[in-house]
Design an enzyme around this catalytic site. Structure first.
Site, PDB file in Angstrom:
ATOM      1  N   ASN A   9       0.979  -1.175   0.009  1.00 24.09           N
ATOM      2  CA  ASN A   9       0.105  -0.075  -0.150  1.00 24.09           C
ATOM      3  C   ASN A   9       0.922   1.269   0.014  1.00 24.09           C
ATOM      4  OD1 ASN A   9      -1.770   1.994   0.368  1.00 24.09           O
ATOM      5  ND2 ASN A   9      -2.410   1.537   2.417  1.00 24.09           N
ATOM      6  N   HIS A  96      -9.697   1.121   5.021  1.00 20.70           N
ATOM      7  CA  HIS A  96      -8.411   1.209   5.690  1.00 20.70           C
ATOM      8  C   HIS A  96      -8.658   2.269   6.794  1.00 20.70           C
ATOM      9  CE1 HIS A  96      -4.194   2.321   6.435  1.00 20.70           C
ATOM     10  NE2 HIS A  96      -3.803   1.594   5.749  1.00 20.70           N
ATOM     11  N   GLU A 168      -5.500  -5.161  10.658  1.00 23.05           N
ATOM     12  CA  GLU A 168      -4.437  -4.079  10.780  1.00 23.05           C
ATOM     13  C   GLU A 168      -4.892  -3.307  12.143  1.00 23.05           C
ATOM     14  OE1 GLU A 168      -2.469  -2.837   6.939  1.00 23.05           O
ATOM     15  OE2 GLU A 168      -4.218  -1.597   7.057  1.00 23.05           O
ATOM     16  N   SER A 213       3.285  -1.970  10.552  1.00 23.77           N
ATOM     17  CA  SER A 213       4.811  -2.067  10.481  1.00 23.77           C
ATOM     18  C   SER A 213       5.218  -3.297  10.274  1.00 23.77           C
ATOM     19  CB  SER A 213       5.103  -1.517  12.043  1.00 23.77           C
ATOM     20  OG  SER A 213       4.710  -0.266  12.354  1.00 23.77           O
TER      21      SER A 213
HETATM   22  C1  PEP Z   1      -0.891   0.137   6.061  1.00 21.09           C
HETATM   23  O1  PEP Z   1      -0.994   1.299   5.956  1.00 21.09           O
HETATM   24  O2  PEP Z   1      -2.011  -0.694   5.488  1.00 21.09           O
HETATM   25  C2  PEP Z   1       0.239  -0.516   6.764  1.00 21.09           C
HETATM   26  C3  PEP Z   1       0.436  -1.744   7.088  1.00 21.09           C
HETATM   27  O3  PEP Z   1       1.228   0.576   7.073  1.00 21.09           O
HETATM   28  P1  PEP Z   1       2.614   0.403   7.684  1.00 21.09           P
HETATM   29  O4  PEP Z   1       3.366  -1.063   7.066  1.00 21.09           O
HETATM   30  O5  PEP Z   1       3.675   1.577   7.427  1.00 21.09           O
HETATM   31  O6  PEP Z   1       2.500   0.441   9.096  1.00 21.09           O
END
Ligand code: PEP
Length: 251
Positions: A9, A96, A168, A213
């Site tokens: 993403n 999201h 997430e 992350s």
């Molecule tokens: C995301 O935005 O879906 C995401 C997982 O971001 P990051 O990997 O930077 O935490």
């Protein structure tokens, strides 16, 4: 057997030439190494058509990061599922946490967006996850259950195979704090159990991705958990080296 998926993403990052360069590097790796997992790139809307020509010579798929709940018409600034599909995308990310937080997108709207995407034969990556307040107060399972019940469980069973879920935890997105393997596996198993109760024929085949992350250092351990079928990757998808290492971790 469930599909392993690694999706990048890119959010509102990169210029067109950066996007072309990054997708070409990923494409080069994929055509050479032919990994077993499915790889998806989610650039800004404006780059979808440009990446379509690279996609056609490679083996990645393309995703938009959002779509409008409306089919077409006077909605300045919005992008419809039909436009996304006709620009070469295979997927769209819906729900999201950044859309929920900054654009106040709630469950009803997300359900409309999913219906729109499905009507255009797009696959959907539906994001769910709890805030730090939910987790600290012990309400994280309840929060995720509600997000699924109000959105995913309202979709007709005939479309469920077009869906991928991304768990997430909001507190892990872009923070450098990753859910532990145990925390992530526990939630993924819970999500699969809920799917089993609602759509028993789909529980074993639905891919559930972890996001928050996830990077080249922690991906292998996360992806080896039995209910984690890959990742939705933000920051670490913006550099070819780290993203390719994450793809390798997915096998
Ligand atoms: C995301 O935005 O879906 C995401 C997982 O971001 P990051 O990997 O930077 O935490």
């Amino acid at each position: 057997m469930r599909k392993k998926i690694v999706a990048g993403n890119w959010k509102m990052n990169l210029s067109l030439s950066d996007a072309l360069e990054l997708s070409s590097e990923v494409s080069h790796y994929l055509t050479k190494s032919k990994p077993a997992c499915e790889v998806i790139l989610a650039p800004s809307f404006t780059f979808l058509s440009a990446l379509k020509s690279i996609k056609e010579k490679s083996c990645f798929l393309l995703s938009a990061q959002d779509c409008s709940a409306a089919a077409s018409g006077a909605f300045t600034g919005e992008v419809s599922a039909m436009q996304i599909k006709s620009s070469g995308a295979d997927y769209v990310i819906i729900g999201h946490s950044e859309r929920r937080k900054y654009h106040h997108e709630g469950n009803e709207l997300l359900l409309e967006k999913i219906h729109r995407a499905l009507a255009e034969n797009l696959n959907v990556i539906f994001c769910c996850g709890e805030t730090i307040e939910d987790r600290n107060s012990g309400h994280h399972f309840e929060t995720v259950q509600e997000q699924l019940t109000r959105v995913i469980f309202k979709i007709h069973e005939s479309s469920i195979s077009k869906l991928t879920i991304a768990y997430e935890p909001v507190w892990a997105i872009g923070t450098g704090v990753t859910a532990s393997d145990n925390q992530a596996q526990e939630m993924h198993a819970f999500i699969r159990l809920l799917i089993q109760e609602k759509f028993p024929d789909h529980a074993d085949t639905m891919s559930i991705l972890y996001g928050g992350s996830c990077n080249e250092k922690n991906a292998a351990a996360l992806f080896s958990c039995p209910d984690i079928d890959g990742g939705l990757i933000g920051g670490a998808s913006l550099k070819a080296d780290s993203f390719i290492e994450i793809i390798q971790a997915a096998g």
